[in-house]
Design an enzyme around this catalytic site. Structure first.
Site, PDB file in Angstrom:
ATOM      1  CE  LYS A  47      -2.640  -2.322   3.549  1.00 45.43           C
ATOM      2  NZ  LYS A  47      -3.116  -2.229   4.929  1.00 45.43           N
ATOM      3  N   GLY A  48       2.160   1.078   0.236  1.00 42.90           N
ATOM      4  CA  GLY A  48       3.031   2.212   0.519  1.00 42.90           C
ATOM      5  C   GLY A  48       3.176   3.241  -0.586  1.00 42.90           C
ATOM      6  CG  ASP A 104       6.856   2.098  -0.233  1.00 42.79           C
ATOM      7  OD1 ASP A 104       7.427   1.169  -0.861  1.00 42.79           O
ATOM      8  OD2 ASP A 104       6.262   1.916   0.836  1.00 42.79           O
ATOM      9  CG  ASP A 107      15.047  -2.353   2.518  1.00 42.04           C
ATOM     10  OD1 ASP A 107      16.232  -2.023   2.641  1.00 42.04           O
ATOM     11  OD2 ASP A 107      14.396  -2.854   3.447  1.00 42.04           O
ATOM     12  CE  LYS A 135      14.873   2.071   4.366  1.00 37.04           C
ATOM     13  NZ  LYS A 135      14.391   1.170   5.447  1.00 37.04           N
ATOM     14  CG  PHE A 156      11.334   1.314   9.764  1.00 37.46           C
ATOM     15  CD1 PHE A 156      11.224   0.164   8.991  1.00 37.46           C
ATOM     16  CD2 PHE A 156      10.179   1.953  10.170  1.00 37.46           C
ATOM     17  CE1 PHE A 156       9.989  -0.331   8.633  1.00 37.46           C
ATOM     18  CE2 PHE A 156       8.924   1.464   9.810  1.00 37.46           C
ATOM     19  CZ  PHE A 156       8.831   0.314   9.048  1.00 37.46           C
ATOM     20  CG  ASP A 163       2.977   0.535   7.111  1.00 42.88           C
ATOM     21  OD1 ASP A 163       3.752   0.307   6.162  1.00 42.88           O
ATOM     22  OD2 ASP A 163       2.523  -0.351   7.853  1.00 42.88           O
ATOM     23  NE  ARG A 169      -0.350   1.995   5.083  1.00 42.40           N
ATOM     24  CZ  ARG A 169       0.589   1.181   4.619  1.00 42.40           C
ATOM     25  NH1 ARG A 169       1.547   1.642   3.842  1.00 42.40           N
ATOM     26  NH2 ARG A 169       0.586  -0.092   4.933  1.00 42.40           N
TER      27      ARG A 169
HETATM   28  P1  IMP Z   1      12.651  -4.992  -0.335  1.00 47.03           P
HETATM   29  O1  IMP Z   1      12.007  -6.209  -0.899  1.00 47.03           O
HETATM   30  O2  IMP Z   1      13.634  -5.346   0.766  1.00 47.03           O
HETATM   31  O3  IMP Z   1      13.292  -4.103  -1.365  1.00 47.03           O
HETATM   32  O4  IMP Z   1      11.518  -4.209   0.422  1.00 47.03           O
HETATM   33  C1  IMP Z   1      10.785  -3.231  -0.191  1.00 47.03           C
HETATM   34  C2  IMP Z   1       9.513  -2.992   0.575  1.00 47.03           C
HETATM   35  O5  IMP Z   1       9.756  -2.951   1.988  1.00 47.03           O
HETATM   36  C3  IMP Z   1       8.956  -1.627   0.228  1.00 47.03           C
HETATM   37  O6  IMP Z   1       7.933  -1.796  -0.725  1.00 47.03           O
HETATM   38  C4  IMP Z   1       8.412  -1.106   1.517  1.00 47.03           C
HETATM   39  O7  IMP Z   1       7.038  -1.361   1.570  1.00 47.03           O
HETATM   40  C5  IMP Z   1       9.079  -1.892   2.592  1.00 47.03           C
HETATM   41  N1  IMP Z   1      10.044  -1.062   3.335  1.00 47.03           N
HETATM   42  C6  IMP Z   1      11.386  -1.121   3.264  1.00 47.03           C
HETATM   43  N2  IMP Z   1      11.948  -0.215   4.077  1.00 47.03           N
HETATM   44  C7  IMP Z   1      10.933   0.457   4.672  1.00 47.03           C
HETATM   45  C8  IMP Z   1      10.880   1.555   5.607  1.00 47.03           C
HETATM   46  O8  IMP Z   1      11.888   2.116   6.069  1.00 47.03           O
HETATM   47  N3  IMP Z   1       9.639   1.976   5.972  1.00 47.03           N
HETATM   48  C9  IMP Z   1       8.506   1.413   5.480  1.00 47.03           C
HETATM   49  N4  IMP Z   1       8.509   0.404   4.603  1.00 47.03           N
HETATM   50  C10 IMP Z   1       9.717  -0.078   4.192  1.00 47.03           C
HETATM   51 MG    MG Z   2       5.809  -1.538  -0.194  1.00 50.90          MG
END
Ligand code: IMP
Ligand code: MG
Length: 194
Positions: A47-48, A104, A107, A135, A156, A163, A169
């Site tokens: 939802k981010g 959003d 990561d 990130k 974070f 969220d 949010r």
């Molecule tokens: P990844 O698969 O590790 O790249 O994670 C990406 C997802 O993790 C993003 O779509 C975000 O929803 C969530 N996410 C990663 N870091 C944060 C953060 O600092 N705050 C909130 N959501 C995060």
């Molecule tokens: Mg997300």
């Protein structure tokens, strides 16, 4: 002070409302220049990305369809074999069309890697990616966004769609939680982070 928003737990603002507005405007400008063709489908990850999506698409100068993809991951995120499940699948046909994926945060990159695999299975003409935050130091999967709002460190963050446990949010800025709230975020795992 009157209670306007739930911003207790915010230690500091890292991207202000104004900085977001300016940067989103720049991204819209870039995307308008690059993706001038008419047949663009924006796929936003729930939802981010919803707040970011709303600001982005209002700047687009061509007809644009958009759809949502719901993703959930199993495990604690420390397992390389972790796979995504789709909690909401595409309802728009993207075959032969140009796709822009909006999220959003990039990561570890695992979410985007799996999403790209899923989208490619429908044989789109092209797929590009647009993330508000990157990130970069945390990357594990070899995914680089085509459009990136801001690079941030390993913290974070919440607000502007993002969220912790489905809170924060609605904040118009992006902030970092207090140490206590960050510990709580880590303990809560990844489930509330999509
Ligand atoms: P990844 O698969 O590790 O790249 O994670 C990406 C997802 O993790 C993003 O779509 C975000 O929803 C969530 N996410 C990663 N870091 C944060 C953060 O600092 N705050 C909130 N959501 C995060
Ligand atoms: Mg997300």
């Amino acid at each position: 002070m009157p209670h306007r928003r739930n911003d207790s737990g915010i230690a500091r603002v890292i991207v202000t409302e104004e900085a977001i507005r300016v940067r989103v405007g720049e991204l819209v400008h870039e995307i308008n220049a690059d993706l001038a063709g008419p047949d663009l489908v924006v796929v936003a990850l729930l939802k981010g990305s919803v707040v970011f999506l709303a600001d982005l698409i209002r700047g687009f100068e061509r007809p644009v369809a958009f759809d949502f993809l719901g993703v959930a991951s199993y495990g604690d995120g420390a397992t390389p074999a972790e796979r995504l499940t789709f909690t909401k699948e595409l309802t728009i046909d993207i075959a032969g069309r140009h796709v822009l994926v909006v999220d959003d945060i990039l990561d570890t990159g695992r979410t985007m890697r799996e999403v790209l695999r899923y989208l490619e299975s429908f044989r789109p003409a092209s797929v590009r990616t647009c993330v508000l935050l990157d990130k970069r130091a945390r990357r594990e999967a070899p995914v680089e966004p085509d459009y990136r709002g801001f690079e941030i460190g390993d913290e974070f963050v919440v607000g502007y769609g993002m969220d912790f446990a489905d809170q924060y949010r609605n904040l118009p800025f992006i902030g970092v939680l207090t140490a206590d709230a960050q510990d709580a975020a880590r303990n809560a795992g990844r489930e509330g982070r999509r």
